[in-house]
Every structure is written in structure tokens, then in C-alpha cells.
Design a protein around this motif. Structure first.
Motif, PDB file in Angstrom:
ATOM      1  N   ASP A 110       0.815  -1.229   0.000  1.00  0.00           N
ATOM      2  CA  ASP A 110       0.000   0.000   0.000  1.00  0.00           C
ATOM      3  C   ASP A 110       0.844   1.273   0.000  1.00  0.00           C
ATOM      4  O   ASP A 110       0.318   2.378   0.043  1.00  0.00           O
ATOM      5  CB  ASP A 110      -0.948   0.014   1.193  1.00  0.00           C
ATOM      6  CG  ASP A 110      -0.234  -0.040   2.527  1.00  0.00           C
ATOM      7  OD1 ASP A 110       0.952  -0.432   2.563  1.00  0.00           O
ATOM      8  OD2 ASP A 110      -0.850   0.302   3.542  1.00  0.00           O
ATOM      9  N   PHE A 139      -7.411  -1.306   3.539  1.00  0.00           N
ATOM     10  CA  PHE A 139      -6.370  -0.993   2.570  1.00  0.00           C
ATOM     11  C   PHE A 139      -6.545   0.439   2.085  1.00  0.00           C
ATOM     12  O   PHE A 139      -7.571   0.785   1.506  1.00  0.00           O
ATOM     13  CB  PHE A 139      -6.478  -1.973   1.396  1.00  0.00           C
ATOM     14  CG  PHE A 139      -5.281  -1.997   0.502  1.00  0.00           C
ATOM     15  CD1 PHE A 139      -4.117  -2.624   0.895  1.00  0.00           C
ATOM     16  CD2 PHE A 139      -5.338  -1.420  -0.753  1.00  0.00           C
ATOM     17  CE1 PHE A 139      -3.010  -2.663   0.057  1.00  0.00           C
ATOM     18  CE2 PHE A 139      -4.247  -1.456  -1.592  1.00  0.00           C
ATOM     19  CZ  PHE A 139      -3.081  -2.077  -1.195  1.00  0.00           C
ATOM     20  N   VAL A 163      -9.397  -2.850  -3.440  1.00  0.00           N
ATOM     21  CA  VAL A 163      -9.760  -3.920  -2.519  1.00  0.00           C
ATOM     22  C   VAL A 163     -11.205  -3.704  -2.097  1.00  0.00           C
ATOM     23  O   VAL A 163     -11.544  -2.669  -1.523  1.00  0.00           O
ATOM     24  CB  VAL A 163      -8.814  -3.957  -1.294  1.00  0.00           C
ATOM     25  CG1 VAL A 163      -9.222  -5.058  -0.335  1.00  0.00           C
ATOM     26  CG2 VAL A 163      -7.371  -4.152  -1.744  1.00  0.00           C
ATOM     27  N   GLN A 198     -12.161  -7.794   3.192  1.00  0.00           N
ATOM     28  CA  GLN A 198     -10.995  -7.356   2.439  1.00  0.00           C
ATOM     29  C   GLN A 198      -9.964  -8.475   2.299  1.00  0.00           C
ATOM     30  O   GLN A 198      -9.335  -8.616   1.243  1.00  0.00           O
ATOM     31  CB  GLN A 198     -10.380  -6.108   3.062  1.00  0.00           C
ATOM     32  CG  GLN A 198     -11.252  -4.889   2.845  1.00  0.00           C
ATOM     33  CD  GLN A 198     -10.517  -3.578   3.023  1.00  0.00           C
ATOM     34  OE1 GLN A 198      -9.345  -3.523   3.361  1.00  0.00           O
ATOM     35  NE2 GLN A 198     -11.231  -2.491   2.766  1.00  0.00           N
ATOM     36  N   LEU A 244      -8.750  -9.718  -1.319  1.00  0.00           N
ATOM     37  CA  LEU A 244      -7.330  -9.789  -1.662  1.00  0.00           C
ATOM     38  C   LEU A 244      -6.959 -11.205  -2.107  1.00  0.00           C
ATOM     39  O   LEU A 244      -6.277 -11.387  -3.118  1.00  0.00           O
ATOM     40  CB  LEU A 244      -6.455  -9.387  -0.472  1.00  0.00           C
ATOM     41  CG  LEU A 244      -6.223  -7.906  -0.255  1.00  0.00           C
ATOM     42  CD1 LEU A 244      -5.598  -7.653   1.115  1.00  0.00           C
ATOM     43  CD2 LEU A 244      -5.334  -7.325  -1.342  1.00  0.00           C
ATOM     44  N   SER A 245      -7.440 -12.195  -1.374  1.00  0.00           N
ATOM     45  CA  SER A 245      -7.111 -13.594  -1.663  1.00  0.00           C
ATOM     46  C   SER A 245      -7.680 -14.057  -2.991  1.00  0.00           C
ATOM     47  O   SER A 245      -6.974 -14.635  -3.821  1.00  0.00           O
ATOM     48  CB  SER A 245      -7.644 -14.509  -0.552  1.00  0.00           C
ATOM     49  OG  SER A 245      -7.094 -14.157   0.689  1.00  0.00           O
ATOM     50  N   VAL A 249      -7.195 -10.122  -6.026  1.00  0.00           N
ATOM     51  CA  VAL A 249      -5.894  -9.476  -6.249  1.00  0.00           C
ATOM     52  C   VAL A 249      -4.777 -10.509  -6.360  1.00  0.00           C
ATOM     53  O   VAL A 249      -4.043 -10.532  -7.354  1.00  0.00           O
ATOM     54  CB  VAL A 249      -5.587  -8.445  -5.135  1.00  0.00           C
ATOM     55  CG1 VAL A 249      -4.205  -7.847  -5.308  1.00  0.00           C
ATOM     56  CG2 VAL A 249      -6.657  -7.365  -5.118  1.00  0.00           C
TER      57      VAL A 249
END
Length: 142
Positions: free
Chosen positions: A30, A61, A80, A88, A92-93, A96
Motif C-alpha cells: 500500500d 487498505f 480492494v 478485504q 485480496l485472496s 488481487v
């Protein structure tokens, strides 16, 4: 028997030709201008089947970078989704990291103590710490 250690610069580690068993990326995603490029460099630099990435990110995030003493948005944007810590982490898992060519092996929540300001000596934030491996179905062009 002798060991030679060499400290690599911030823009050197990914161009050595080495592949690493473990790379840590702690509270950096970040705060860098090109987080997606960073994830790509890490993926390509890990030993394919056994290498691991240990990545920590403060949630919620809120990416920004400091340039010349001023805060600005990074050049690459990671969006996110989710309002809660758990949402989140899931985003992300599944979005992203998956799109960057990684699979999550483990995740935990840890307190992260960061520098304070004129109002507080320090802040306690929520870190998500992931252990990631290169996805088996990832190609070099991902």
C-alpha cells in the motif's frame, strides 16, 4: 568455508537471475507506486514450486505514497473490495492475489504498531499476514 553477503538495492533484487525460496513484503503493497508490478516481480523471482511470499498489509487498505514530502495515490491502483477486515482479506485472496498468480496457503491477523503523530504516540492497526505460493496454473505471461 566462507559466506559472502551482498546487500541488494531496492531495484536490484529482481534482476539478479536468482530465484528465492522466501520473499517478504511487509506493509509495502500500500506504499509503493507500482504494487501490481511488484507482485509480478516477486512471482517471477520465487522458486516455482517451493518458493513462498510472506506478505503483510494493513486493512482497511488505503494506498498512498510519499513523494517529495507530499502524499499521493500510487500510479497503479489495487482496488480492494469489502468494508470489514474479513471481506478485504477474502477479496485480496480471491481477486488481487489470484490475478497476480498466487494462491493463499495461510493468513492471520496481527496487530501492527505504527508511528504516531501530534495526537498519539503510536497507532495500533490490523495487519493481514499472508503466506502465498505461486499458483500451479500460472504462466509466465500472467
Amino acid at each position: 568455508f566462507s559466506v559472502v553477503l551482498r546487500l541488494l538495492g531496492i531495484d536490484e533484487w529482481q534482476h539478479t537471475g536468482f530465484q528465492y525460496d522466501v520473499i517478504s513484503c511487509l506493509n509495502l503493497l500500500d506504499r509503493c507506486e507500482h504494487p501490481l508490478h511488484l507482485l509480478q516481480d516477486i512471482r517471477l523471482s520465487l522458486v516455482p514450486s517451493t518458493g513462498r511470499l510472506i506478505l503483510a498489509a494493513v486493512l482497511p487498505f488505503q494506498p498512498y505514497v510519499e513523494v517529495g514530502g507530499k502524499w499521493q495515490r500510487p500510479k497503479e491502483h489495487i482496488k480492494v473490495q469489502g468494508k470489514t477486515w474479513e471481506e478485504q482479506v477474502t477479496n485480496l485472496s480471491s481477486e488481487v492475489f489470484r490475478k497476480a498468480g498466487f494462491e493463499v496457503e495461510a493468513v492471520t491477523r496481527l496487530p501492527y504498531l505504527c508511528e504516531g503523530d501530534m495526537y498519539n504516540d503510536y497507532y495500533v492497526l490490523d495487519d493481514a499476514v499472508f503466506v502465498l505460493k505461486v499458483s500451479d496454473n500460472t504462466s509466465e505471461s500472467a
